[in-house]
Design a protein around this motif. Structure first.
Motif, PDB file in Angstrom:
ATOM      1  N   LEU A 163     -67.772 -73.028  20.764  1.00 11.60           N
ATOM      2  CA  LEU A 163     -68.073 -72.385  19.489  1.00 11.60           C
ATOM      3  C   LEU A 163     -68.314 -70.893  19.695  1.00 11.60           C
ATOM      4  O   LEU A 163     -67.774 -70.054  18.972  1.00 11.60           O
ATOM      5  CB  LEU A 163     -69.293 -73.035  18.833  1.00 11.60           C
ATOM      6  N   ARG A 164     -69.103 -70.549  20.684  1.00 11.98           N
ATOM      7  CA  ARG A 164     -69.398 -69.148  20.966  1.00 11.98           C
ATOM      8  C   ARG A 164     -68.113 -68.387  21.299  1.00 11.98           C
ATOM      9  O   ARG A 164     -67.831 -67.327  20.728  1.00 11.98           O
ATOM     10  CB  ARG A 164     -70.400 -69.042  22.120  1.00 11.98           C
ATOM     11  N   GLN A 165     -67.304 -68.944  22.196  1.00 16.34           N
ATOM     12  CA  GLN A 165     -66.070 -68.274  22.620  1.00 16.34           C
ATOM     13  C   GLN A 165     -65.069 -68.160  21.481  1.00 16.34           C
ATOM     14  O   GLN A 165     -64.488 -67.093  21.249  1.00 16.34           O
ATOM     15  CB  GLN A 165     -65.436 -69.026  23.786  1.00 16.34           C
ATOM     16  N   ARG A 166     -64.851 -69.243  20.777  1.00 27.07           N
ATOM     17  CA  ARG A 166     -63.867 -69.242  19.692  1.00 27.07           C
ATOM     18  C   ARG A 166     -64.297 -68.372  18.522  1.00 27.07           C
ATOM     19  O   ARG A 166     -63.462 -67.736  17.875  1.00 27.07           O
ATOM     20  CB  ARG A 166     -63.585 -70.669  19.230  1.00 27.07           C
ATOM     21  N   ALA A 167     -65.595 -68.335  18.233  1.00 21.45           N
ATOM     22  CA  ALA A 167     -66.084 -67.480  17.151  1.00 21.45           C
ATOM     23  C   ALA A 167     -65.860 -66.009  17.506  1.00 21.45           C
ATOM     24  O   ALA A 167     -65.436 -65.215  16.655  1.00 21.45           O
ATOM     25  CB  ALA A 167     -67.560 -67.755  16.870  1.00 21.45           C
ATOM     26  N   GLU A 168     -66.130 -65.649  18.758  1.00 16.63           N
ATOM     27  CA  GLU A 168     -65.876 -64.271  19.194  1.00 16.63           C
ATOM     28  C   GLU A 168     -64.392 -63.932  19.065  1.00 16.63           C
ATOM     29  O   GLU A 168     -64.028 -62.861  18.567  1.00 16.63           O
ATOM     30  CB  GLU A 168     -66.337 -64.069  20.640  1.00 16.63           C
ATOM     31  N   GLN A 169     -63.534 -64.844  19.499  1.00 16.85           N
ATOM     32  CA  GLN A 169     -62.086 -64.628  19.389  1.00 16.85           C
ATOM     33  C   GLN A 169     -61.663 -64.507  17.929  1.00 16.85           C
ATOM     34  O   GLN A 169     -60.835 -63.668  17.584  1.00 16.85           O
ATOM     35  CB  GLN A 169     -61.317 -65.782  20.047  1.00 16.85           C
ATOM     36  N   TRP A 170     -62.228 -65.345  17.062  1.00 21.28           N
ATOM     37  CA  TRP A 170     -61.880 -65.300  15.637  1.00 21.28           C
ATOM     38  C   TRP A 170     -62.272 -63.949  15.037  1.00 21.28           C
ATOM     39  O   TRP A 170     -61.516 -63.368  14.261  1.00 21.28           O
ATOM     40  CB  TRP A 170     -62.542 -66.443  14.872  1.00 21.28           C
ATOM     41  N   HIS A 171     -63.444 -63.447  15.394  1.00 13.73           N
ATOM     42  CA  HIS A 171     -63.882 -62.154  14.856  1.00 13.73           C
ATOM     43  C   HIS A 171     -62.923 -61.036  15.273  1.00 13.73           C
ATOM     44  O   HIS A 171     -62.550 -60.196  14.452  1.00 13.73           O
ATOM     45  CB  HIS A 171     -65.318 -61.833  15.278  1.00 13.73           C
ATOM     46  N   VAL A 172     -62.529 -61.026  16.524  1.00  9.61           N
ATOM     47  CA  VAL A 172     -61.586 -60.001  16.997  1.00  9.61           C
ATOM     48  C   VAL A 172     -60.261 -60.134  16.247  1.00  9.61           C
ATOM     49  O   VAL A 172     -59.712 -59.156  15.742  1.00  9.61           O
ATOM     50  CB  VAL A 172     -61.376 -60.106  18.524  1.00  9.61           C
ATOM     51  N   PHE A 173     -59.741 -61.352  16.177  1.00 13.72           N
ATOM     52  CA  PHE A 173     -58.465 -61.598  15.505  1.00 13.72           C
ATOM     53  C   PHE A 173     -58.515 -61.185  14.036  1.00 13.72           C
ATOM     54  O   PHE A 173     -57.633 -60.481  13.539  1.00 13.72           O
ATOM     55  CB  PHE A 173     -58.091 -63.079  15.626  1.00 13.72           C
ATOM     56  N   SER A 174     -59.566 -61.612  13.326  1.00 14.23           N
ATOM     57  CA  SER A 174     -59.649 -61.314  11.895  1.00 14.23           C
ATOM     58  C   SER A 174     -59.848 -59.818  11.647  1.00 14.23           C
ATOM     59  O   SER A 174     -59.317 -59.276  10.669  1.00 14.23           O
ATOM     60  CB  SER A 174     -60.744 -62.139  11.220  1.00 14.23           C
ATOM     61  N   GLU A 175     -60.575 -59.128  12.519  1.00 10.90           N
ATOM     62  CA  GLU A 175     -60.718 -57.673  12.381  1.00 10.90           C
ATOM     63  C   GLU A 175     -59.379 -56.974  12.575  1.00 10.90           C
ATOM     64  O   GLU A 175     -59.045 -56.041  11.847  1.00 10.90           O
ATOM     65  CB  GLU A 175     -61.739 -57.141  13.385  1.00 10.90           C
ATOM     66  N   ARG A 176     -58.598 -57.433  13.558  1.00 10.98           N
ATOM     67  CA  ARG A 176     -57.282 -56.831  13.785  1.00 10.98           C
ATOM     68  C   ARG A 176     -56.349 -57.089  12.608  1.00 10.98           C
ATOM     69  O   ARG A 176     -55.615 -56.183  12.179  1.00 10.98           O
ATOM     70  CB  ARG A 176     -56.681 -57.353  15.083  1.00 10.98           C
ATOM     71  N   ALA A 177     -56.365 -58.303  12.089  1.00 11.72           N
ATOM     72  CA  ALA A 177     -55.523 -58.623  10.932  1.00 11.72           C
ATOM     73  C   ALA A 177     -55.952 -57.805   9.722  1.00 11.72           C
ATOM     74  O   ALA A 177     -55.117 -57.252   9.005  1.00 11.72           O
ATOM     75  CB  ALA A 177     -55.599 -60.120  10.624  1.00 11.72           C
ATOM     76  N   ALA A 178     -57.265 -57.677   9.512  1.00 15.08           N
ATOM     77  CA  ALA A 178     -57.758 -56.885   8.388  1.00 15.08           C
ATOM     78  C   ALA A 178     -57.358 -55.419   8.535  1.00 15.08           C
ATOM     79  O   ALA A 178     -56.998 -54.757   7.559  1.00 15.08           O
ATOM     80  CB  ALA A 178     -59.284 -57.015   8.278  1.00 15.08           C
ATOM     81  N   GLY A 179     -57.407 -54.909   9.748  1.00 15.04           N
ATOM     82  CA  GLY A 179     -56.993 -53.511   9.990  1.00 15.04           C
ATOM     83  C   GLY A 179     -55.532 -53.308   9.645  1.00 15.04           C
ATOM     84  O   GLY A 179     -55.163 -52.320   9.004  1.00 15.04           O
ATOM     85  N   LEU A 180     -54.700 -54.240  10.043  1.00 11.66           N
ATOM     86  CA  LEU A 180     -53.276 -54.150   9.718  1.00 11.66           C
ATOM     87  C   LEU A 180     -53.061 -54.246   8.223  1.00 11.66           C
ATOM     88  O   LEU A 180     -52.301 -53.460   7.646  1.00 11.66           O
ATOM     89  CB  LEU A 180     -52.498 -55.246  10.449  1.00 11.66           C
ATOM     90  N   LEU A 181     -53.715 -55.192   7.584  1.00  9.37           N
ATOM     91  CA  LEU A 181     -53.513 -55.401   6.151  1.00  9.37           C
ATOM     92  C   LEU A 181     -54.060 -54.265   5.297  1.00  9.37           C
ATOM     93  O   LEU A 181     -53.594 -54.055   4.186  1.00  9.37           O
ATOM     94  CB  LEU A 181     -54.124 -56.735   5.733  1.00  9.37           C
ATOM     95  N   SER A 182     -55.041 -53.539   5.810  1.00  5.54           N
ATOM     96  CA  SER A 182     -55.619 -52.438   5.031  1.00  5.54           C
ATOM     97  C   SER A 182     -54.855 -51.142   5.200  1.00  5.54           C
ATOM     98  O   SER A 182     -55.101 -50.186   4.461  1.00  5.54           O
ATOM     99  CB  SER A 182     -57.091 -52.245   5.397  1.00  5.54           C
ATOM    100  N   SER A 183     -53.940 -51.097   6.152  1.00  2.00           N
ATOM    101  CA  SER A 183     -53.161 -49.861   6.323  1.00  2.00           C
ATOM    102  C   SER A 183     -52.141 -49.780   5.195  1.00  2.00           C
ATOM    103  O   SER A 183     -51.645 -50.789   4.719  1.00  2.00           O
ATOM    104  CB  SER A 183     -52.484 -49.830   7.694  1.00  2.00           C
ATOM    105  N   PRO A 184     -51.841 -48.553   4.747  1.00  2.00           N
ATOM    106  CA  PRO A 184     -50.929 -48.423   3.613  1.00  2.00           C
ATOM    107  C   PRO A 184     -49.523 -48.892   3.965  1.00  2.00           C
ATOM    108  O   PRO A 184     -49.061 -48.729   5.094  1.00  2.00           O
ATOM    109  CB  PRO A 184     -50.922 -46.912   3.318  1.00  2.00           C
ATOM    110  N   ALA A 185     -48.898 -49.508   2.985  1.00  2.00           N
ATOM    111  CA  ALA A 185     -47.527 -49.983   3.178  1.00  2.00           C
ATOM    112  C   ALA A 185     -46.580 -48.784   3.208  1.00  2.00           C
ATOM    113  O   ALA A 185     -46.783 -47.796   2.489  1.00  2.00           O
ATOM    114  CB  ALA A 185     -47.129 -50.915   2.049  1.00  2.00           C
ATOM    115  N   VAL A 186     -45.589 -48.844   4.041  1.00  2.00           N
ATOM    116  CA  VAL A 186     -44.596 -47.775   4.141  1.00  2.00           C
ATOM    117  C   VAL A 186     -43.490 -48.059   3.129  1.00  2.00           C
ATOM    118  O   VAL A 186     -42.898 -49.147   3.143  1.00  2.00           O
ATOM    119  CB  VAL A 186     -44.006 -47.711   5.573  1.00  2.00           C
ATOM    120  N   PRO A 187     -43.225 -47.129   2.224  1.00  2.00           N
ATOM    121  CA  PRO A 187     -42.175 -47.370   1.232  1.00  2.00           C
ATOM    122  C   PRO A 187     -40.811 -47.509   1.895  1.00  2.00           C
ATOM    123  O   PRO A 187     -40.528 -46.855   2.892  1.00  2.00           O
ATOM    124  CB  PRO A 187     -42.203 -46.141   0.331  1.00  2.00           C
ATOM    125  N   ALA A 188     -39.979 -48.354   1.321  1.00  2.00           N
ATOM    126  CA  ALA A 188     -38.634 -48.582   1.893  1.00  2.00           C
ATOM    127  C   ALA A 188     -37.688 -47.467   1.532  1.00  2.00           C
ATOM    128  O   ALA A 188     -37.794 -46.771   0.604  1.00  2.00           O
ATOM    129  CB  ALA A 188     -38.090 -49.905   1.385  1.00  2.00           C
TER     130      ALA A 188
END
Length: 114
Positions: A89-114
């Motif tokens: 639980l401790r290890q997986r929760a730490e991994q989940w926090h890192v993963f979700s922060e990285r995904a949130a960082g990507l999703l919050s970056s502005p989309a590049v217009p085509a």
């Protein structure tokens, strides 16, 4: 109150970890686990989803199960976290926090217009 309906792939990605977290709070049974998940805002988790997760946690040695006599009713299976479960639980929760922060960082970056 409006209940969120989260995409299935999101739930599949985190539900086992959330179930393990609830079991780590102390011996508990499936109905109580489902209630805690709902209270946390994850929505209604049906037994057909919950019990296979609990069976996997038990098979992985992260939780144990024992039958408890019911008070004037049928018995119920009670789940308890193991020492290996606490570590996982401790290890997986730490991994989940890192993963979700990285995904949130990507999703919050502005989309590049085509």
């Amino acid at each position: 109150m409006h209940e969120e309906r989260w995409p299935g792939e999101w739930m599949r990605g985190v539900l086992s970890l959330c179930v393990l977290r609830v079991v780590a709070d102390g011996p508990t049974h499936g109905y109580a686990i489902a209630g805690r998940l709902a209270e946390a805002g994850l929505g209604a988790v049906k037994g057909g989803t919950l019990y296979p997760i609990l069976t996997r946690l038990e098979a992985e040695g992260l939780a144990t199960a024992a039958w408890e006599a019911g008070d004037g009713g049928p018995g119920r299976k009670v789940f308890t976290v193991t020492e290996a479960g606490v570590t996982a639980l401790r290890q997986r929760a730490e991994q989940w926090h890192v993963f979700s922060e990285r995904a949130a960082g990507l999703l919050s970056s502005p989309a590049v217009p085509a």
